[in-house]
Scaffold this motif. Structure first.
Motif, mmCIF file in Angstrom:
data_model
loop_
_atom_site.group_PDB
_atom_site.id
_atom_site.type_symbol
_atom_site.label_atom_id
_atom_site.label_comp_id
_atom_site.label_asym_id
_atom_site.label_seq_id
_atom_site.Cartn_x
_atom_site.Cartn_y
_atom_site.Cartn_z
ATOM 1 N N LEU A 1 0.959 -1.247 -0.180
ATOM 2 C CA LEU A 1 0.046 0.093 -0.211
ATOM 3 C C LEU A 1 0.775 1.263 0.025
ATOM 4 N N GLU B 1 2.079 5.056 0.596
ATOM 5 C CA GLU B 1 1.895 5.998 1.551
ATOM 6 C C GLU B 1 0.734 6.992 1.567
ATOM 7 N N GLU C 1 -2.120 6.293 0.318
ATOM 8 C CA GLU C 1 -3.690 5.899 0.632
ATOM 9 C C GLU C 1 -3.557 5.764 2.200
ATOM 10 N N LEU C 2 -2.582 6.157 3.009
ATOM 11 C CA LEU C 2 -2.587 5.847 4.356
ATOM 12 C C LEU C 2 -2.662 7.428 4.859
ATOM 13 N N ASP C 3 -3.852 7.614 5.876
ATOM 14 C CA ASP C 3 -3.982 8.924 6.488
ATOM 15 C C ASP C 3 -3.823 8.796 8.083
ATOM 16 N N GLU C 4 -2.649 9.327 8.391
ATOM 17 C CA GLU C 4 -2.432 9.218 9.872
ATOM 18 C C GLU C 4 -2.579 10.377 10.632
ATOM 19 N N ARG D 1 -5.868 5.651 9.149
ATOM 20 C CA ARG D 1 -7.177 5.488 8.406
ATOM 21 C C ARG D 1 -6.852 4.871 6.943
ATOM 22 N N PHE D 2 -7.582 4.090 6.336
ATOM 23 C CA PHE D 2 -7.384 3.444 5.190
ATOM 24 C C PHE D 2 -8.682 3.296 4.410
ATOM 25 N N ASP D 3 -8.703 4.085 3.381
ATOM 26 C CA ASP D 3 -10.078 3.918 2.602
ATOM 27 C C ASP D 3 -10.065 2.633 1.792
ATOM 28 N N SER E 1 -9.687 2.528 -2.812
ATOM 29 C CA SER E 1 -8.285 2.022 -3.010
ATOM 30 C C SER E 1 -7.786 1.389 -4.252
ATOM 31 N N ARG F 1 0.344 0.266 11.712
ATOM 32 C CA ARG F 1 0.532 -0.134 10.601
ATOM 33 C C ARG F 1 0.608 -1.706 10.516
ATOM 34 N N LEU G 1 -2.979 -3.007 10.322
ATOM 35 C CA LEU G 1 -3.663 -2.926 9.059
ATOM 36 C C LEU G 1 -3.057 -4.006 8.442
#
Length: 140
Positions: A10, A12, A14-17, A40-42, A46, A89, A92
């Motif tokens: 995945l 970076e 696409e990952l919301d921290e 958060r991961f949509d 994606s 992480r 996930l």
């Protein structure tokens, strides 16, 4: 880049921290630092996930998955931000790895004749035992 397995990683983007203040032990330090991590991961939007994996993730009954198809993981197990970030992480990655495995289809089977007879014999035995527990009838 968050590596899931040899074929999937995945990006970076696409990952919301988000970092927030954690509760729990730590004294004054916990009131001043933002050591907890919300990752958060949509899943629904994606472009990286294969369609089958996306469908399996969205079909899960997981309270961390909101109505918009966003997977929200909160990590506040450790006292420092870097360890919480790594923990979020890894969690996930574990969830996505579990969705990579296609579940086996159940083959519908019927009980054998011998199995049905054993079940009925067991029911008759239990019935006899329970009948013996009752009070004997008085002769009139």
């Amino acid at each position: 880049m968050l590596v899931i397995d040899a074929h999937l990683a995945l990006p970076e983007t696409e990952l919301d921290e988000r970092f927030l203040r954690a509760d729990g032990p730590g004294g004054q330090h916990v009131n001043r630092t933002e050591s907890a991590v919300e990752l958060r991961f949509d899943v629904a939007r994606s472009p990286t996930l294969p369609d089958a994996v996306r469908e399996r993730l969205l079909a899960r009954r997981d309270r961390r998955l909101n109505a918009d198809g966003v997977l929200v993981i909160q990590a506040r197990r450790f006292r420092d931000q870097a360890r919480n970030r790594e923990d979020a992480r890894e969690r996930l990655a574990t969830i996505v790895r579990a969705a990579l495995v296609e579940p086996k289809r159940r083959v519908a089977t019927r009980p054998t004749r011998a199995a049905r007879e054993r079940r009925l014999a067991g029911k008759q035995q239990r019935s006899r035992i329970k009948r013996l527990r009752t009070r004997p009838e008085r002769d009139a």
